[in-house]
Design a protein around this motif. Structure first.
Motif, PDB file in Angstrom:
ATOM      1  N   LEU A 136     -25.101 107.996 -19.980  1.00  0.00           N
ATOM      2  CA  LEU A 136     -24.642 109.238 -20.138  1.00  0.00           C
ATOM      3  C   LEU A 136     -25.739 110.297 -20.400  1.00  0.00           C
ATOM      4  O   LEU A 136     -25.760 111.459 -20.299  1.00  0.00           O
ATOM      5  CB  LEU A 136     -23.580 109.374 -21.343  1.00  0.00           C
ATOM      6  N   ILE A 137     -26.782 109.688 -20.907  1.00  0.00           N
ATOM      7  CA  ILE A 137     -27.900 110.415 -21.305  1.00  0.00           C
ATOM      8  C   ILE A 137     -29.234 110.175 -20.267  1.00  0.00           C
ATOM      9  O   ILE A 137     -29.702 111.155 -19.625  1.00  0.00           O
ATOM     10  CB  ILE A 137     -28.554 110.106 -22.749  1.00  0.00           C
ATOM     11  N   ARG A 138     -29.118 108.946 -19.745  1.00  0.00           N
ATOM     12  CA  ARG A 138     -30.256 108.466 -18.750  1.00  0.00           C
ATOM     13  C   ARG A 138     -30.124 109.271 -17.736  1.00  0.00           C
ATOM     14  O   ARG A 138     -31.054 109.768 -17.032  1.00  0.00           O
ATOM     15  CB  ARG A 138     -30.169 106.889 -18.618  1.00  0.00           C
ATOM     16  N   VAL A 139     -28.906 109.547 -17.040  1.00  0.00           N
ATOM     17  CA  VAL A 139     -28.885 110.029 -15.198  1.00  0.00           C
ATOM     18  C   VAL A 139     -29.145 111.339 -15.515  1.00  0.00           C
ATOM     19  O   VAL A 139     -29.972 111.887 -14.550  1.00  0.00           O
ATOM     20  CB  VAL A 139     -27.176 109.780 -15.064  1.00  0.00           C
ATOM     21  N   PRO A 140     -28.775 112.309 -16.429  1.00  0.00           N
ATOM     22  CA  PRO A 140     -29.332 113.899 -16.263  1.00  0.00           C
ATOM     23  C   PRO A 140     -30.933 113.769 -16.473  1.00  0.00           C
ATOM     24  O   PRO A 140     -31.731 114.298 -15.719  1.00  0.00           O
ATOM     25  CB  PRO A 140     -28.765 114.477 -17.188  1.00  0.00           C
ATOM     26  N   VAL A 141     -31.429 112.738 -17.563  1.00  0.00           N
ATOM     27  CA  VAL A 141     -32.971 112.724 -17.607  1.00  0.00           C
ATOM     28  C   VAL A 141     -33.452 112.037 -16.391  1.00  0.00           C
ATOM     29  O   VAL A 141     -34.726 112.832 -15.931  1.00  0.00           O
ATOM     30  CB  VAL A 141     -33.208 111.923 -18.482  1.00  0.00           C
ATOM     31  N   GLU A 142     -32.989 111.411 -15.551  1.00  0.00           N
ATOM     32  CA  GLU A 142     -33.699 110.572 -14.293  1.00  0.00           C
ATOM     33  C   GLU A 142     -33.634 111.716 -13.221  1.00  0.00           C
ATOM     34  O   GLU A 142     -34.525 111.501 -12.387  1.00  0.00           O
ATOM     35  CB  GLU A 142     -32.777 109.471 -14.027  1.00  0.00           C
ATOM     36  N   ILE A 143     -32.573 112.313 -13.187  1.00  0.00           N
ATOM     37  CA  ILE A 143     -32.478 113.295 -12.284  1.00  0.00           C
ATOM     38  C   ILE A 143     -33.773 114.459 -12.317  1.00  0.00           C
ATOM     39  O   ILE A 143     -34.489 114.623 -11.423  1.00  0.00           O
ATOM     40  CB  ILE A 143     -31.101 114.080 -12.000  1.00  0.00           C
ATOM     41  N   ALA A 144     -33.770 114.887 -13.562  1.00  0.00           N
ATOM     42  CA  ALA A 144     -34.918 115.846 -13.661  1.00  0.00           C
ATOM     43  C   ALA A 144     -36.148 115.212 -13.559  1.00  0.00           C
ATOM     44  O   ALA A 144     -37.245 115.738 -12.945  1.00  0.00           O
ATOM     45  CB  ALA A 144     -34.841 116.397 -15.263  1.00  0.00           C
ATOM     46  N   LYS A 145     -36.433 113.951 -14.244  1.00  0.00           N
ATOM     47  CA  LYS A 145     -37.594 113.277 -13.901  1.00  0.00           C
ATOM     48  C   LYS A 145     -38.086 112.900 -12.421  1.00  0.00           C
ATOM     49  O   LYS A 145     -39.107 113.357 -12.071  1.00  0.00           O
ATOM     50  CB  LYS A 145     -37.585 112.010 -14.769  1.00  0.00           C
ATOM     51  N   GLN A 146     -37.236 112.344 -11.722  1.00  0.00           N
ATOM     52  CA  GLN A 146     -37.334 111.741 -10.369  1.00  0.00           C
ATOM     53  C   GLN A 146     -37.564 113.175  -9.544  1.00  0.00           C
ATOM     54  O   GLN A 146     -38.503 113.247  -8.620  1.00  0.00           O
ATOM     55  CB  GLN A 146     -36.384 110.861  -9.925  1.00  0.00           C
ATOM     56  N   ARG A 147     -36.899 114.246  -9.807  1.00  0.00           N
ATOM     57  CA  ARG A 147     -37.325 115.555  -8.965  1.00  0.00           C
ATOM     58  C   ARG A 147     -38.359 116.159  -9.154  1.00  0.00           C
ATOM     59  O   ARG A 147     -39.063 116.630  -8.324  1.00  0.00           O
ATOM     60  CB  ARG A 147     -35.879 116.289  -8.756  1.00  0.00           C
ATOM     61  N   SER A 148     -38.751 116.180 -10.425  1.00  0.00           N
ATOM     62  CA  SER A 148     -40.117 116.773 -10.620  1.00  0.00           C
ATOM     63  C   SER A 148     -41.422 115.655 -10.210  1.00  0.00           C
ATOM     64  O   SER A 148     -42.380 116.112  -9.677  1.00  0.00           O
ATOM     65  CB  SER A 148     -40.282 116.477 -12.169  1.00  0.00           C
ATOM     66  N   GLN A 149     -41.066 114.460 -10.023  1.00  0.00           N
ATOM     67  CA  GLN A 149     -42.106 113.458  -9.493  1.00  0.00           C
ATOM     68  C   GLN A 149     -42.096 113.536  -7.890  1.00  0.00           C
ATOM     69  O   GLN A 149     -43.274 113.277  -7.404  1.00  0.00           O
ATOM     70  CB  GLN A 149     -41.571 112.021  -9.763  1.00  0.00           C
ATOM     71  N   THR A 150     -41.203 114.200  -7.217  1.00  0.00           N
ATOM     72  CA  THR A 150     -41.275 114.254  -5.738  1.00  0.00           C
ATOM     73  C   THR A 150     -41.109 115.589  -5.298  1.00  0.00           C
ATOM     74  O   THR A 150     -41.159 115.902  -4.088  1.00  0.00           O
ATOM     75  CB  THR A 150     -40.401 113.484  -5.187  1.00  0.00           C
ATOM     76  N   LEU A 151     -41.247 116.597  -6.138  1.00  0.00           N
ATOM     77  CA  LEU A 151     -41.146 118.385  -5.853  1.00  0.00           C
ATOM     78  C   LEU A 151     -42.396 118.540  -4.848  1.00  0.00           C
ATOM     79  O   LEU A 151     -43.526 117.987  -5.253  1.00  0.00           O
ATOM     80  CB  LEU A 151     -41.119 119.186  -6.978  1.00  0.00           C
ATOM     81  N   SER A 152     -42.399 119.406  -3.792  1.00  0.00           N
ATOM     82  CA  SER A 152     -43.433 119.744  -3.222  1.00  0.00           C
ATOM     83  C   SER A 152     -43.420 121.257  -3.003  1.00  0.00           C
ATOM     84  O   SER A 152     -42.182 122.073  -3.098  1.00  0.00           O
ATOM     85  CB  SER A 152     -43.477 119.062  -1.922  1.00  0.00           C
ATOM     86  N   GLY A 153     -44.224 121.957  -2.660  1.00  0.00           N
ATOM     87  CA  GLY A 153     -44.126 123.361  -2.214  1.00  0.00           C
ATOM     88  C   GLY A 153     -44.033 124.388  -3.446  1.00  0.00           C
ATOM     89  O   GLY A 153     -44.301 124.289  -4.485  1.00  0.00           O
TER      90      GLY A 153
END
Length: 297
Positions: free
Chosen positions: A123-140
């Motif tokens: 319940l906490i991990r999933v939103p955190v994972e979304i923010a973390k992983q999208r930050s890790q792979t963002l471009s431009g």
């Protein structure tokens, strides 16, 4: 001594058990939080490499070795409450199930308690994972988005279930098999440590047991982690977003073969092996220190 002073032992025993349960709950809360923060901060670069290897963009297009600490802020902010919630639920679940089944150190109890704890922690991990992983792979132009902006955008464009909790089911599908392997192995290795080695259990031995259990579990569940990463990183209208887990696995296999299903295998195993050592070692050390401090008081 208290039992000798009482005419009947049972009431005294019941009075003593309740505070111990409360202390164990607090210990699990604090120790789990500390262990989670230490692991996520210390091993974050390995996690970034793993995520980029699993991305549909490919490792180099997803960022390569640049910005290896991108996404650290949401990971660090979410690690303490996630780990604390997990260990509180795990320890309480073990106590309740052991009492209900009248068993001790049963692998089935460990499996059930770990599975239930994972569902709550997600319940906490999933939103955190979304923010973390999208930050890790963002471009431009998206590189400058903060974790909060990423989550707000996900919520505004896709809502709560499809935005903030996208991949919740897939994460559960990854975490439960992982825990079904890891925690019974960890508990078993701890039990066998002294009979096998002849040495008393220490935080270091608990860390070694956690490292081995984590590495085995990580390797076996890598394909599920690849699917989870693909779903969380997928654009709203992408084909991946509309497919189910079996079809995503099949698509990855057709596209990249076995190596695609086990993308990020080495960093994932390395990350969770080291993470298991840090996590369980610090958890055990913190629990012992809190227990000793409580005994002194």
């Amino acid at each position: 001594m208290a039992a000798e002073l009482a005419p009947v032992g049972i009431p005294v025993q019941m009075e003593m058990q309740e505070p111990v349960a409360k202390i164990n709950f607090l210990h699990a809360l604090v120790a789990g939080g500390i262990a989670g923060v230490v692991v996520d901060i210390a091993l974050f670069p390995i996690d970034t490499v793993k995520t980029r290897l699993q991305s549909e963009l490919g490792f180099w297009r997803a960022g390569g070795f640049r910005g290896i600490y991108k996404g650290l802020a949401p990971a660090a902010a979410g690690s303490a409450p996630t780990a604390a919630l997990f260990f509180c639920a795990y320890e309480c679940g073990k106590q309740l199930l052991s009492s209900a089944s009248n068993t001790k150190d049963s692998p089935y109890v460990h499996m059930a308690a770990a599975s239930a704890a994972e569902v709550l922690a997600c319940l906490i991990r999933v939103p955190v994972e979304i923010a973390k992983q999208r930050s890790q792979t963002l471009s431009g132009h998206k590189q400058h988005q903060t974790a909060l902006q990423i989550l707000l955008r996900a919520y505004r464009t896709e809502g709560l279930r499809r935005g903030l909790y996208r991949g919740f089911g897939t994460t559960i599908m990854r975490e439960i098999p992982f825990s079904l392997i890891q925690f019974p192995l960890w508990e078993y290795f701890k039990l066998q440590w002294t009979p096998t080695t002849g040495f008393e259990s220490t935080p270091l031995s608990v860390a070694l047991c956690g490292a081995v259990a984590g590495g085995i579990s990580a390797g076996l569940t890598t394909p599920l982690d690849v699917v989870k990463t693909r779903i969380m990183l997928a654009e709203r209208d992408s084909l991946t977003r509309r497919r189910n887990v079996p079809s995503i696995l099949h698509g990855i296999y057709v596209e990249r073969g076995i190596t695609g299903l086990f993308a990020g295998f080495v960093p994932r195993v390395l990350w969770i092996t080291l993470g298991g050592a840090f996590f369980f070692g610090f958890y055990d050390l913190t629990t012992r220190l809190l227990g000793a401090a409580n005994a002194d008081n």
